[in-house]
Write a protein that holds these residues in place. Structure first.
Motif, PDB file in Angstrom:
ATOM      1  N   VAL A  61     -93.441 -28.289  85.337  1.00  0.00           N
ATOM      2  CA  VAL A  61     -93.304 -29.009  84.228  1.00  0.00           C
ATOM      3  C   VAL A  61     -92.193 -28.859  83.266  1.00  0.00           C
ATOM      4  N   VAL A  62     -91.575 -29.738  82.760  1.00  0.00           N
ATOM      5  CA  VAL A  62     -90.531 -29.459  81.784  1.00  0.00           C
ATOM      6  C   VAL A  62     -91.063 -29.439  80.405  1.00  0.00           C
ATOM      7  N   ASN A  63     -91.799 -30.357  80.228  1.00  0.00           N
ATOM      8  CA  ASN A  63     -92.522 -30.667  78.858  1.00  0.00           C
ATOM      9  C   ASN A  63     -93.869 -31.124  79.214  1.00  0.00           C
ATOM     10  N   ALA A  64     -94.739 -30.801  78.374  1.00  0.00           N
ATOM     11  CA  ALA A  64     -95.997 -31.400  78.354  1.00  0.00           C
ATOM     12  C   ALA A  64     -96.499 -31.793  77.115  1.00  0.00           C
ATOM     13  N   GLY A  65     -96.041 -33.039  76.876  1.00  0.00           N
ATOM     14  CA  GLY A  65     -96.396 -33.576  75.382  1.00  0.00           C
ATOM     15  C   GLY A  65     -97.733 -34.257  75.215  1.00  0.00           C
ATOM     16  N   LYS A  66     -98.060 -34.842  74.189  1.00  0.00           N
ATOM     17  CA  LYS A  66     -99.391 -35.077  74.008  1.00  0.00           C
ATOM     18  C   LYS A  66     -99.693 -36.428  74.858  1.00  0.00           C
ATOM     19  N   VAL A 139     -77.562 -42.340  77.613  1.00  0.00           N
ATOM     20  CA  VAL A 139     -79.120 -42.081  77.828  1.00  0.00           C
ATOM     21  C   VAL A 139     -79.138 -41.480  79.382  1.00  0.00           C
ATOM     22  N   PRO A 140     -80.355 -41.008  79.479  1.00  0.00           N
ATOM     23  CA  PRO A 140     -80.784 -40.582  80.978  1.00  0.00           C
ATOM     24  C   PRO A 140     -80.738 -41.900  82.001  1.00  0.00           C
ATOM     25  N   LYS A 141     -79.892 -41.858  83.007  1.00  0.00           N
ATOM     26  CA  LYS A 141     -79.941 -43.228  83.757  1.00  0.00           C
ATOM     27  C   LYS A 141     -81.336 -43.227  84.401  1.00  0.00           C
ATOM     28  N   VAL A 151     -88.972 -42.357  86.902  1.00  0.00           N
ATOM     29  CA  VAL A 151     -87.926 -41.225  87.288  1.00  0.00           C
ATOM     30  C   VAL A 151     -86.673 -41.785  86.674  1.00  0.00           C
ATOM     31  N   MET A 152     -85.957 -40.773  86.192  1.00  0.00           N
ATOM     32  CA  MET A 152     -84.662 -40.841  85.644  1.00  0.00           C
ATOM     33  C   MET A 152     -83.696 -39.650  85.939  1.00  0.00           C
ATOM     34  N   GLU A 153     -82.502 -39.749  85.591  1.00  0.00           N
ATOM     35  CA  GLU A 153     -81.497 -38.883  85.493  1.00  0.00           C
ATOM     36  C   GLU A 153     -81.926 -37.581  84.539  1.00  0.00           C
ATOM     37  N   PHE A 154     -81.743 -36.486  85.261  1.00  0.00           N
ATOM     38  CA  PHE A 154     -82.046 -35.028  84.344  1.00  0.00           C
ATOM     39  C   PHE A 154     -80.871 -34.793  83.611  1.00  0.00           C
ATOM     40  N   ILE A 155     -81.332 -34.538  82.296  1.00  0.00           N
ATOM     41  CA  ILE A 155     -80.279 -34.219  81.311  1.00  0.00           C
ATOM     42  C   ILE A 155     -80.311 -32.701  81.327  1.00  0.00           C
ATOM     43  N   GLY A 156     -79.503 -31.751  81.765  1.00  0.00           N
ATOM     44  CA  GLY A 156     -79.614 -30.589  81.756  1.00  0.00           C
ATOM     45  C   GLY A 156     -79.273 -30.027  83.075  1.00  0.00           C
ATOM     46  N   VAL A 160     -83.661 -26.650  83.237  1.00  0.00           N
ATOM     47  CA  VAL A 160     -83.743 -26.429  81.825  1.00  0.00           C
ATOM     48  C   VAL A 160     -82.936 -27.674  81.331  1.00  0.00           C
ATOM     49  N   SER A 161     -83.992 -28.178  80.542  1.00  0.00           N
ATOM     50  CA  SER A 161     -83.304 -29.535  79.692  1.00  0.00           C
ATOM     51  C   SER A 161     -82.180 -28.954  78.707  1.00  0.00           C
ATOM     52  N   ALA A 162     -81.318 -29.941  78.521  1.00  0.00           N
ATOM     53  CA  ALA A 162     -80.144 -29.715  77.464  1.00  0.00           C
ATOM     54  C   ALA A 162     -80.909 -29.552  76.145  1.00  0.00           C
ATOM     55  N   TYR A 201     -85.200 -34.741  67.224  1.00  0.00           N
ATOM     56  CA  TYR A 201     -86.103 -34.391  68.328  1.00  0.00           C
ATOM     57  C   TYR A 201     -85.716 -35.385  69.591  1.00  0.00           C
ATOM     58  N   ASN A 202     -85.202 -36.403  69.419  1.00  0.00           N
ATOM     59  CA  ASN A 202     -84.924 -37.387  70.610  1.00  0.00           C
ATOM     60  C   ASN A 202     -83.383 -37.488  70.961  1.00  0.00           C
ATOM     61  N   ILE A 203     -82.747 -36.425  70.391  1.00  0.00           N
ATOM     62  CA  ILE A 203     -81.230 -36.541  70.973  1.00  0.00           C
ATOM     63  C   ILE A 203     -80.938 -35.216  71.339  1.00  0.00           C
ATOM     64  N   ILE A 212     -79.138 -39.786  73.650  1.00  0.00           N
ATOM     65  CA  ILE A 212     -80.195 -40.291  73.308  1.00  0.00           C
ATOM     66  C   ILE A 212     -81.258 -40.515  74.158  1.00  0.00           C
ATOM     67  N   PHE A 213     -82.523 -40.017  73.754  1.00  0.00           N
ATOM     68  CA  PHE A 213     -83.578 -40.375  75.148  1.00  0.00           C
ATOM     69  C   PHE A 213     -85.047 -40.806  74.342  1.00  0.00           C
ATOM     70  N   ASP A 214     -85.865 -40.736  75.197  1.00  0.00           N
ATOM     71  CA  ASP A 214     -87.468 -41.133  74.814  1.00  0.00           C
ATOM     72  C   ASP A 214     -87.209 -42.642  74.132  1.00  0.00           C
ATOM     73  N   LEU A 215     -87.129 -43.643  74.978  1.00  0.00           N
ATOM     74  CA  LEU A 215     -86.890 -44.764  74.601  1.00  0.00           C
ATOM     75  C   LEU A 215     -87.944 -45.555  74.797  1.00  0.00           C
TER      76      LEU A 215
HETATM   77  N1  LIG Z   1     -84.432 -37.057  81.323  1.00  0.00           N
HETATM   78  C1  LIG Z   1     -84.284 -35.805  80.732  1.00  0.00           C
HETATM   79  N2  LIG Z   1     -83.892 -34.624  81.387  1.00  0.00           N
HETATM   80  C2  LIG Z   1     -84.306 -33.615  80.902  1.00  0.00           C
HETATM   81  N3  LIG Z   1     -85.169 -33.304  79.989  1.00  0.00           N
HETATM   82  C3  LIG Z   1     -85.773 -34.238  79.652  1.00  0.00           C
HETATM   83  C4  LIG Z   1     -85.613 -35.550  80.057  1.00  0.00           C
HETATM   84  N4  LIG Z   1     -86.670 -36.461  79.527  1.00  0.00           N
HETATM   85  C5  LIG Z   1     -87.512 -35.575  78.589  1.00  0.00           C
HETATM   86  N5  LIG Z   1     -86.926 -34.252  78.775  1.00  0.00           N
HETATM   87  C6  LIG Z   1     -87.620 -33.357  78.173  1.00  0.00           C
HETATM   88  O1  LIG Z   1     -88.897 -33.356  77.791  1.00  0.00           O
HETATM   89  C7  LIG Z   1     -89.318 -33.566  76.523  1.00  0.00           C
HETATM   90  C8  LIG Z   1     -90.151 -34.733  76.145  1.00  0.00           C
HETATM   91  O2  LIG Z   1     -89.524 -35.865  76.563  1.00  0.00           O
HETATM   92  P1  LIG Z   1     -89.703 -37.240  75.793  1.00  0.00           P
HETATM   93  O3  LIG Z   1     -89.188 -38.430  76.597  1.00  0.00           O
HETATM   94  O4  LIG Z   1     -89.149 -36.867  74.365  1.00  0.00           O
HETATM   95  O5  LIG Z   1     -91.225 -37.473  75.761  1.00  0.00           O
HETATM   96  P2  LIG Z   1     -92.330 -37.575  74.551  1.00  0.00           P
HETATM   97  O6  LIG Z   1     -92.733 -38.959  74.392  1.00  0.00           O
HETATM   98  O7  LIG Z   1     -93.372 -36.662  74.819  1.00  0.00           O
HETATM   99  O8  LIG Z   1     -91.958 -37.025  73.060  1.00  0.00           O
HETATM  100  C9  LIG Z   1     -87.875 -33.680  75.874  1.00  0.00           C
HETATM  101  O9  LIG Z   1     -87.858 -32.968  74.531  1.00  0.00           O
HETATM  102  C10 LIG Z   1     -87.096 -32.888  76.780  1.00  0.00           C
HETATM  103  O10 LIG Z   1     -87.204 -31.525  76.526  1.00  0.00           O
END
Ligand SMILES: Nc1ncnc2c1ncn2[C@@H]1O[C@H](COP(=O)(O)OP(=O)(O)O)[C@@H](O)[C@H]1O
Ligand SMILES: [Mg+2]
Length: 260
Positions: A61-66, A139-141, A151-156, A160-162, A201-203, A212-215
């Protein structure tokens, strides 16, 4: 044995070997861990992606959000991917989602039950990433979407996420601010979208540039809340960059630059 028959046999062996590998992959200990986390329907989507070769391995898991979890994954070529899985559906989240989906003409015929809404939400993020990519907004492709799995491109790198703008000091904040305004303009005029949840938080900062991500909540410019959301995005951006000492463009002026 003739040469042809020999080749055929070799091919069959290879196919079996490949299938065994896949089965080993699918039913190994990894499955046990995946099963603890995902429901049957989510598991089926993941196996489908594995079988199609869209994914080859899923790591941690890279990130476990709500509401969503993001996993690090790779495809057959070793390219790093992010797999975002929408799981939970708190009443609050559903209520929030409805507002964004209802005014979105692309999702007119979506049913109102929880599952349909969550699937539409993942689909919406995918479509938004597609439109943004086409408009050359960093944005992540997007790569694939099915049900609640995107499924999208990994940014990092190496799982390890950027870092987000929040986490990493920027060398040249003026430049980043200008780049972001250009991105918002392209997002509005070419992709015809407003992000709607833009903040530090979303850049992410990747290779010196803001991504920019989380679209998922991004809405078409025709959405009744589009102008309100764009002003809010610009206000957040200005607040962040003015703290860094950037001489920001007043919100109304920036709004005109982006949208008019
Ligand atoms: N494409 C990605 N590449 C690398 N890390 C990502 C990517 N998308 C999300 N993450 C990681 O997961 C975290 C949460 O993603 P996000 O899309 O913001 O979901 P949430 O809706 O939970 O906020 C980001 O802060 C980032 O660390
Ligand atoms: Mg986020």
């Amino acid at each position: 044995m003739s040469r042809k028959a020999h080749e055929k046999l070799a091919h069959r062996e290879k196919t079996v070997e490949r299938r065994d590998k896949m089965l080993i992959h699918d039913f190994s200990s990894e499955r046990a861990t995946l099963e603890e986390v995902f429901d049957q329907s989510t598991l089926m989507v993941i196996y489908n992606f594995l079988n199609k070769g869209i994914l080859d391995e899923i790591y941690g898991v890279v990130n476990a959000g709500k509401e969503a979890r993001v996993y690090w994954s790779k495809n057959k070529e070793g390219k790093e991917l992010a797999v975002k899985i929408y799981l939970t559906s708190s009443a609050e989240f559903l209520k929030g989602m409805r507002k964004y989906i209802e005014g979105d003409k692309r999702f007119k015929s979506v049913k109102r039950d929880t599952r349909s809404l969550i699937f539409a939400w993942a689909q919406k993020e995918y479509r938004n990433l597609q439109q943004a990519t086409k408009a050359r907004v960093p944005v992540p492709k997007p790569i694939a979407v099915e049900k609640n799995v995107l499924v999208m491109e990994f940014i990092g790198k190496n799982g390890v996420s950027a870092p987000s703008l929040r986490e990493q000091a920027i060398n040249n904040p003026e430049k980043a601010y200008t780049q972001l305004l250009v991105s918002l303009k392209r997002l509005y005029r070419e992709a015809e979208l407003v992000h709607g949840d833009l903040s530090e938080y979303n850049i992410m900062l990747w290779k010196g540039k803001p991504v920019i991500f989380d679209l998922s909540q991004a809405v078409p410019v025709s959405h009744p809340m589009a102008s309100f959301l764009l002003r809010r995005d610009l206000t957040n951006l200005n607040r962040f960059f003015s703290r860094l000492g950037v001489n920001v463009i007043p919100v109304e002026e920036a709004f005109k630059q982006v949208a008019c």
